[in-house]
Design an enzyme around this catalytic site. Sequence first.
Site, short mmCIF file in Angstrom:
data_model
loop_
_atom_site.label_atom_id
_atom_site.label_comp_id
_atom_site.label_asym_id
_atom_site.label_seq_id
_atom_site.Cartn_x
_atom_site.Cartn_y
_atom_site.Cartn_z
N HIS A 77 11.76 35.90 17.96
CA HIS A 77 10.56 34.40 18.91
C HIS A 77 8.97 35.18 18.68
O HIS A 77 8.32 35.37 18.01
CB HIS A 77 11.18 35.82 20.54
CG HIS A 77 12.50 34.96 20.06
ND1 HIS A 77 13.41 34.13 19.75
CD2 HIS A 77 13.21 36.13 20.40
CE1 HIS A 77 14.45 34.59 20.21
NE2 HIS A 77 14.57 35.70 19.83
N GLU B 202 12.15 39.21 26.02
CA GLU B 202 12.96 39.51 24.46
C GLU B 202 11.81 39.36 23.74
O GLU B 202 11.56 40.69 23.06
CB GLU B 202 13.68 38.49 24.28
CG GLU B 202 14.92 38.68 22.58
CD GLU B 202 15.78 38.00 21.85
OE1 GLU B 202 15.66 37.46 22.97
OE2 GLU B 202 16.42 38.17 21.05
N HIS C 155 16.15 41.35 17.71
CA HIS C 155 16.01 41.31 18.74
C HIS C 155 16.46 41.21 19.99
O HIS C 155 17.22 42.87 19.66
CB HIS C 155 17.51 39.81 18.19
CG HIS C 155 16.60 38.95 17.55
ND1 HIS C 155 16.56 37.66 17.81
CD2 HIS C 155 16.47 39.05 15.94
CE1 HIS C 155 15.40 36.48 16.81
NE2 HIS C 155 15.51 37.66 16.05
N GLU D 173 21.29 43.39 17.07
CA GLU D 173 20.50 42.76 18.28
C GLU D 173 21.04 44.07 19.27
O GLU D 173 21.92 44.50 19.08
CB GLU D 173 21.23 41.79 18.94
CG GLU D 173 22.20 40.87 18.43
CD GLU D 173 21.45 39.63 18.96
OE1 GLU D 173 20.12 40.30 20.21
OE2 GLU D 173 21.05 37.91 19.06
ZN LIG Z 1 16.36 36.87 19.92
#
Ligand SMILES: [Zn+2]
Length: 301
Positions: free
Chosen positions: A91, A128, A183, A265
């Site tokens: 992002h 995030e 992430h 993640e």
């Molecule tokens: Zn993400």
Amino acid sequence: MPYDHRNTARRTLALALAATGCCAVLAGCATSQASPPSGKAGASRATQGESGTQSRPPFASPSAPRSTRSPVPAQGSRSLAGRTVVIDPGHNSGNFRHSTEINKKVNIGTTRKECDTTGTSTNAGYTEASFTLDVSHRLRDLLTARGVKVVLTHDGDRPWGPCIDERARIGNAARADAVVSVHADGSAVGNRGFHVILPAKVGAGSADTVGIVAPSRALGERIADRFAHATGTSPSNYIGSGTGLDVRDDLGGLNLSTVPKVFVECGNMRDPKDAQLLTSSTWRQKAAQGLADGIATYLQG
Ligand SMILES: [Zn+2]
């Protein structure tokens, strides 16, 4: 990319540290992204995998005597000079202000998908995008100290993006030995732990992952092992059946990669206990250490 880039003998590893469970990459998350910076993010993949009690980690307990753990490469013990790692901070903090640009569809081989997404955030508003850039900086420093040439797909220095197809191209163009996309997930409360997303075998349009499936799995397995060790946290209790590994064919950043690549993640930002870890700079340093150790173990074969 030239065809020979797909040759796994090159041991090019695109270490995409992007979190797949995060809203950024989930097909169903396009309408449930986090609002800046304290809005609610939709749960992603919350109904997948196990739920309820946390899975027993397949890795050594953090409290176990060090001698019982698998070997950890000492920092600086073996130079990784000459190797290239691309770090992809998931992002971009500016995506919230550029919805038109990031919602534009790009071709990921199997389908067309949004250029990028905002990602999720903790309930208190820690985004995030902030998390991924911070961990990526820490990881960059750890790898650079070991002689690795590090390339970031972005460094918070552009107003939005890059788009997911460009993120893949950056790893390919660098002929990276590994790419990691960093992430954090946005799932339901009670869903905890990290998982690593591996590319599925995809051959459609411009996507051809045949040459990277095996080395990406090797990379992902080593990262999962080292990440659990360094952070003391368990693999996801809701994705991967306790392995900390998931395989997906819907992520453009993986589908379009021609070099070994995984998404990580690091935890679930929407779970209060995981959020407490993700917002800790001490924990983030441990996370970066785990990622660096996993990458180094992979690169050293
Ligand atoms: Zn993400």
